[in-house]
Design a protein around this motif. Structure first.
Motif, PDB file in Angstrom:
ATOM      1  N   SER A   1       3.598  -7.025  75.597  1.00  0.00           N
ATOM      2  CA  SER A   1       2.340  -7.541  76.129  1.00  0.00           C
ATOM      3  C   SER A   1       2.291  -7.478  77.647  1.00  0.00           C
ATOM      4  N   ALA A   2       3.517  -7.369  78.294  1.00  0.00           N
ATOM      5  CA  ALA A   2       3.538  -7.341  79.748  1.00  0.00           C
ATOM      6  C   ALA A   2       2.916  -6.064  80.291  1.00  0.00           C
ATOM      7  N   THR A   3       2.939  -4.984  79.499  1.00  0.00           N
ATOM      8  CA  THR A   3       2.399  -3.715  79.954  1.00  0.00           C
ATOM      9  C   THR A   3       1.008  -3.445  79.386  1.00  0.00           C
ATOM     10  N   ALA A   4       0.513  -4.314  78.487  1.00  0.00           N
ATOM     11  CA  ALA A   4      -0.813  -4.116  77.904  1.00  0.00           C
ATOM     12  C   ALA A   4      -1.878  -4.433  78.946  1.00  0.00           C
ATOM     13  N   PRO A   5      -2.834  -3.520  79.152  1.00  0.00           N
ATOM     14  CA  PRO A   5      -3.870  -3.758  80.170  1.00  0.00           C
ATOM     15  C   PRO A   5      -4.852  -4.831  79.703  1.00  0.00           C
ATOM     16  N   LEU A   6      -5.052  -5.826  80.527  1.00  0.00           N
ATOM     17  CA  LEU A   6      -6.019  -6.880  80.239  1.00  0.00           C
ATOM     18  C   LEU A   6      -7.126  -6.827  81.289  1.00  0.00           C
ATOM     19  N   PRO A   7      -8.359  -6.944  80.867  1.00  0.00           N
ATOM     20  CA  PRO A   7      -9.458  -6.880  81.840  1.00  0.00           C
ATOM     21  C   PRO A   7      -9.500  -8.136  82.709  1.00  0.00           C
ATOM     22  N   LYS A   8      -9.989  -7.974  83.914  1.00  0.00           N
ATOM     23  CA  LYS A   8     -10.198  -9.114  84.793  1.00  0.00           C
ATOM     24  C   LYS A   8     -11.512  -9.795  84.410  1.00  0.00           C
ATOM     25  N   PRO A   9     -11.691 -11.046  84.775  1.00  0.00           N
ATOM     26  CA  PRO A   9     -12.958 -11.732  84.449  1.00  0.00           C
ATOM     27  C   PRO A   9     -14.188 -10.946  84.884  1.00  0.00           C
ATOM     28  N   GLY A  10     -14.103 -10.264  86.028  1.00  0.00           N
ATOM     29  CA  GLY A  10     -15.252  -9.499  86.499  1.00  0.00           C
ATOM     30  C   GLY A  10     -15.599  -8.313  85.625  1.00  0.00           C
ATOM     31  N   GLY A  11     -14.678  -7.919  84.745  1.00  0.00           N
ATOM     32  CA  GLY A  11     -14.940  -6.802  83.837  1.00  0.00           C
ATOM     33  C   GLY A  11     -15.375  -7.251  82.464  1.00  0.00           C
ATOM     34  N   ILE A  12     -15.643  -8.540  82.283  1.00  0.00           N
ATOM     35  CA  ILE A  12     -16.027  -9.084  80.976  1.00  0.00           C
ATOM     36  C   ILE A  12     -17.440  -9.671  81.069  1.00  0.00           C
ATOM     37  N   THR A  13     -18.318  -9.205  80.186  1.00  0.00           N
ATOM     38  CA  THR A  13     -19.681  -9.752  80.112  1.00  0.00           C
ATOM     39  C   THR A  13     -19.749 -10.750  78.967  1.00  0.00           C
ATOM     40  N   VAL A  14     -20.200 -11.965  79.258  1.00  0.00           N
ATOM     41  CA  VAL A  14     -20.199 -13.052  78.279  1.00  0.00           C
ATOM     42  C   VAL A  14     -21.632 -13.508  78.004  1.00  0.00           C
ATOM     43  N   ASN A  15     -21.989 -13.544  76.721  1.00  0.00           N
ATOM     44  CA  ASN A  15     -23.236 -14.183  76.291  1.00  0.00           C
ATOM     45  C   ASN A  15     -22.919 -15.654  75.994  1.00  0.00           C
ATOM     46  N   VAL A  16     -23.624 -16.569  76.624  1.00  0.00           N
ATOM     47  CA  VAL A  16     -23.373 -17.997  76.413  1.00  0.00           C
ATOM     48  C   VAL A  16     -24.481 -18.547  75.528  1.00  0.00           C
ATOM     49  N   LEU A  17     -24.096 -19.009  74.336  1.00  0.00           N
ATOM     50  CA  LEU A  17     -25.070 -19.433  73.330  1.00  0.00           C
ATOM     51  C   LEU A  17     -24.788 -20.872  72.902  1.00  0.00           C
ATOM     52  N   ASN A  18     -25.833 -21.650  72.800  1.00  0.00           N
ATOM     53  CA  ASN A  18     -25.716 -23.074  72.465  1.00  0.00           C
ATOM     54  C   ASN A  18     -26.022 -23.285  70.989  1.00  0.00           C
ATOM     55  N   ALA A  19     -25.028 -23.801  70.243  1.00  0.00           N
ATOM     56  CA  ALA A  19     -25.235 -24.063  68.815  1.00  0.00           C
ATOM     57  C   ALA A  19     -25.396 -25.555  68.540  1.00  0.00           C
ATOM     58  N   THR A  20     -25.588 -26.365  69.590  1.00  0.00           N
ATOM     59  CA  THR A  20     -25.725 -27.812  69.418  1.00  0.00           C
ATOM     60  C   THR A  20     -27.183 -28.243  69.612  1.00  0.00           C
TER      61      THR A  20
END
Length: 204
Positions: free
Chosen positions: A74-93
């Motif tokens: 896992s140390a060599t597996a590429p992980l995206p930075k927060p700036g490379g992740i698009t998040v949809n924020v949805l309210n289920a309450t």
């Protein structure tokens, strides 16, 4: 004949004294011991000139020959930075304003924000925990673990969507995102994990 050499019967007297066998035994033991000492001395000289020093070796003591720490896969597996992740924020309450408030905080933490609004019927008022992190199968070991550092109590799931966008669906037990200092520590540990120990032997 008379005296001490008188012949009696068919036996003759011994004219010589008996040999002392005890001396022969002592001489034999002494010879064996001497040969043993000579042989031992010869072996010591051979060890000195050939370098046969028992457990000692040029590589150092055996304590140096152990296991070597190697990075986990896992140390060599590429992980995206927060700036490379698009998040949809949805309210289920039933509480209004949670989606926008959460999206604003995620934006401050470096994430890109996609859609903000109510959750679809599949999840609306059906998420009993703090939240669900939802994304394509490819995001299970990439985007979702990074997003999970911001809400460590959320459940991660995958669906058959196309693209790399992921969803944060807010559940009934949601109060707030993980505190930023704790989230930063979790993110650092995720991106730079400690190496694990594997049983690779050193050459000694």
């Amino acid at each position: 004949m008379g005296g001490q050499y008188r012949i009696r019967g068919d036996k003759y007297p011994r004219m010589r004294p008996r040999r002392r066998r005890g001396r022969l035994v002592v001489l034999a033991v002494a010879s064996v011991a001497a040969l043993g000492m000579v042989g031992w001395g010869t072996l010591q000289l051979i060890d000195v000139f050939t370098g046969g020093g028992g457990e000692a070796s040029a590589a150092g003591p055996k304590s140096d020959c152990g296991t070597r720490a190697t990075p986990s896969p896992s140390a060599t597996a590429p992980l995206p930075k927060p700036g490379g992740i698009t998040v949809n924020v949805l309210n289920a309450t039933t509480r209004s304003g949670l989606a926008k408030q959460t999206a604003d905080e995620l934006k401050k933490r470096g994430f890109k924000i996609g859609d903000v609004g109510n959750a679809p019927k599949t999840y609306d008022k059906k998420v009993k925990g703090t939240g669900i992190l939802l994304g394509p199968a490819a995001s299970l070991n990439t985007s979702l673990p990074v997003l999970a550092t911001q809400l460590t109590t959320a459940e991660s799931r995958t669906d058959t969507r196309k693209g790399a966008t992921v969803d944060l669906i807010i559940g009934d037990r949601f109060k707030q995102l993980t505190k930023k200092p704790d989230a930063d520590k979790a993110l650092t540990a995720l991106v730079q994990p400690k190496p694990t120990t594997s049983a690779s032997k050193k050459s000694c």
